[in-house]
Design an enzyme around this catalytic site. Structure first.
Site, PDB file in Angstrom:
ATOM      1  N   GLU A 296      29.612  21.850  -8.634  1.00 17.64           N
ATOM      2  CA  GLU A 296      30.114  20.857  -7.675  1.00 17.64           C
ATOM      3  C   GLU A 296      31.634  20.801  -7.616  1.00 17.64           C
ATOM      4  OE1 GLU A 296      27.556  20.345  -9.688  1.00 17.64           O
ATOM      5  OE2 GLU A 296      25.886  19.765  -8.387  1.00 17.64           O
TER       6      GLU A 296
ATOM      7  N   HIS B 140      19.643  11.021  -8.957  1.00 15.20           N
ATOM      8  CA  HIS B 140      19.496  11.288  -7.526  1.00 15.20           C
ATOM      9  C   HIS B 140      19.649  10.028  -6.673  1.00 15.20           C
ATOM     10  CE1 HIS B 140      17.955  14.961  -9.209  1.00 15.20           C
ATOM     11  NE2 HIS B 140      17.731  15.491  -8.024  1.00 15.20           N
TER      12      HIS B 140
END
Lengths: 325, 317
Positions: free
Chosen positions: A60, A129
């Site tokens: 990321e 999440h």
């Protein structure tokens, strides 16, 4: 008349901006052939090619860091972080780098970068999440924080984000991606940042929310109407910039306010709203400002999330209590 | 992605070429290089002295590393190539077109629009978060390639920075995208006080990226005291291999350098640095309102109000 849900509106906005500007590109995990884990980028690879729709390595920080460099080169990257919770793996490239680059370079460089990130609870997803960490980015001046709540706004705010010369974190409410369709016209339109929407007007209590919590407030407003409590619902749309004026004037009319968010209570953006109202609308308040938020505990495993997240019942209860005070 | 794995040293401490070694640099390039190296060393001394007098901020000298900084930067064409620095490559930025007086003025705390990187100078700002600049360099190189520009990006990092996750993520992405970026890993043996052997188990940083073996012959920065951790023998050995001395001895042996030339060169460099420092001292000072400059293209309402509060303007009461 084209009906689209949130996901289709996002996909349509990306497609239209990529068609308009050859420098707009999409990068992230699984955004290409798969079309994203939610299919938000579905069809873009086939239409715009592998140079502009790029599956990146699973890293990321480099997705965001490379986007910064791409922007300086003249590209207009739209980076996807698969879930907002995974911005933790890239935070040092967002707050300290992307958000500050204009300042650090004294205006020589700016970063026209959009970060798209689905988030929010209620879909029984694995750890990290669902976390609603949007307030972390409010403490990183230089980046804008955008929280659409419906298909029409999702498209207009995303196009605005892509065209904004400054970096934008665009948080997508995954729970309501496919909830409902509404009219989302073909062709580009933008919704300016820093303009909250008053989506329901009532006389007794103002509910302030953003993203999927707006839907919760609308459901609560229906139930409260049955009790004879009439509710205004303000959809903040963007946390940075924060539309103080619309919130203050709505609360001035009702004298009562409940802020609703999916993020944990302490240090959530609701605290900023409450503090702002306390200083800007103090004499208009007839009751203490209430907050309905997630508890100050780590996001729980899926079987527990119904008790963790703000619910329609909790919003209704808070509004009733506020109305009685 | 290619990496140089052999140690590329060709000059002995006495300035003679190692057996069989050849310099690929022309005499003119060597003469240019030695001037930049000397300029770097002399600027280090001046900036350090100014810092000790309270006239300059925290400063990180390049002493001992001039050859790797200058040698790498001279491979670039400032008109089309880019430098993505860490913070010990000041002279490379100057060669690339960032005026020394602007860098000096920043060092003196005069950080305004007048000190920023000029338009057309292909340099990114210095980076304090180590290795965070490397993914930027990859993205920049990738974007230039996408736009079919004939440019190369050179990014600097140290032995310490190469332990960061960003280093590995950046190299990986550069390989995948075949981005035209050169990573210069300056292994100066120290991350402040942490020695190279505690930084990595790798037998050679060159296995990670194109490497230059060098030695930091000064402190980490002006707040540092190497006597607390550095063995004086290491510094003595490094001084024996001082890159500037070696090149000057080499040029002297070849009849390209003598005492007179040395004196003239140093005098002209000192004059150049003095002129830059003089100009730097007259750069505009910072003003409080500038806190709110260059945050966003347009200042949001909330920040505009905060700015007014700071400056005591437009009171609402």
């Amino acid at each position: 008349m084209t009906q689209r849900n949130v996901l289709e509106a996002i996909n349509n906005a990306l497609d239209e901006e990529m068609s308009r500007d050859p420098n707009v590109m999409v990068l992230g995990l699984d955004v290409g052939k798969l079309g994203g884990v939610f299919r938000a980028t579905s069809g873009l690879l086939e239409k715009h090619g592998a140079q502009r729709v790029v599956d990146t390595p699973l890293a990321e920080a480099s997705i965001i860091g490379a986007s910064l460099g791409l922007a300086i080169s003249g590209m207009v990257p739209v980076a996807e972080i698969q879930f907002l919770g995974f911005t933790a793996q890239a935070f040092h490239q967002i707050g300290p780098q992307l958000a500050r680059y204009r300042t650090r370079s004294r205006g020589r460089f700016h970063c026209q970068v959009t970060i798209r990130a689905p988030f929010g609870g209620g879909i029984s997803s694995p750890e990290f999440h669902s976390d609603a960490v949007e307030a972390q980015f409010v403490q990183s001046p230089g980046i804008k924080v955008v929280m659409p709540s419906n298909p029409y706004d999702a498209k207009g705010l995303l196009i605005e984000a892509i065209r904004d010369p400054d970096p934008v974190l665009y948080c997508e409410p995954d729970r309501i991606y496919r909830l409902a369709r509404m009219e989302v016209p073909d062709g580009a339109y933008t919704i300016p940042f820093g303009k909250a929407a008053v989506i329901r007007e009532g006389a007794d209590v103002t509910l302030v929310a953003w993203s999927a919590a707006v839907e919760l407030c609308l459901l609560a407003a229906g139930r409260l109407a049955d009790d004879g409590i009439s509710v205004t619902v303000v959809d903040l749309r963007t946390l940075v910039p924060f539309d103080v004026e619309t919130v203050v004037s709505a609360v001035a009319r009702t004298g009562r306010c409940v802020v609703v968010h999916e993020a944990p209570l302490s240090g959530g953006f609701g605290a900023e709203i409450a503090a702002t109202l306390a200083s800007e609308a103090f004499y208009d308040l007839d009751a203490p400002i209430a907050r309905v938020a997630a508890y100050d505990v780590p996001y729980p495993a899926a079987p527990l999330e119904a008790w963790y997240l703000p619910s329609v019942e909790r919003v209704v209860a808070a509004a009733r209590k506020t109305a009685r005070q | 992605m290619k990496a140089m794995t052999a140690r590329q040293s060709i000059l002995k401490p006495d300035g003679r070429l190692l057996n069989g070694a050849k310099s690929s640099m022309t005499d003119a390039a060597l003469m240019e290089a030695v001037r930049w190296m000397l300029m770097s060393r002399i600027y280090d001394e001046r900036a350090t002295a100014l810092q000790r007098q309270g006239l300059y901020g925290v400063f990180s000298p390049a002493a001992g590393q001039e050859a790797s900084v200058v040698g790498s930067a001279m491979a670039l064409d400032p008109a089309r190539d880019w430098i993505v620095p860490q913070y010990r490559e000041l002279i490379a930025l100057v060669r690339h077109g960032y005026p020394l007086e602007r860098l000096a003025a920043m060092g003196m705390g005069r950080i305004t629009h007048a000190t920023r990187i000029p338009e057309g100078v292909n340099v990114l700002p210095t980076q304090v978060a180590l290795a965070a600049q490397l993914p930027h360099a990859v993205g920049l190189a990738w974007g230039l390639k996408l736009q079919k520009k004939d440019s190369v990006v050179m990014a600097y990092v140290g032995d310490g920075g190469s332990s960061e996750g960003d280093f590995h993520e950046a190299l990986n992405l550069a390989g995948v995208r075949q981005a035209p970026v050169v990573f210069v890993l300056q292994n100066n043996q120290w991350a402040i006080s942490t020695p190279r052997r505690m930084q990595s188990a790798t037998s050679s940083f060159a296995l990670r990226a194109a490497g230059y073996v060098t030695y930091r012959m000064s402190f980490h920065n002006t707040t540092d005291n190497p006597s607390l951790y550095e063995d004086p023998k290491q510094r003595d050995e490094a001084s024996r291999r001082d890159p500037i001395d070696r090149v000057i001895k080499h040029l002297t042996r070849r009849g390209l350098w003598n005492d007179e030339r040395d004196e003239q060169t140093r005098m002209s460099i000192r004059a150049e640095i003095d002129a830059a420092l003089d100009k730097a001292a007259s750069f505009p000072a910072v003003t409080p309102g500038q806190l709110f400059d260059d945050i966003y293209a347009e200042l949001p309402e909330r920040l505009r109000r905060q700015r007014e509060e700071l400056l005591g303007e437009g009171s609402k009461e």
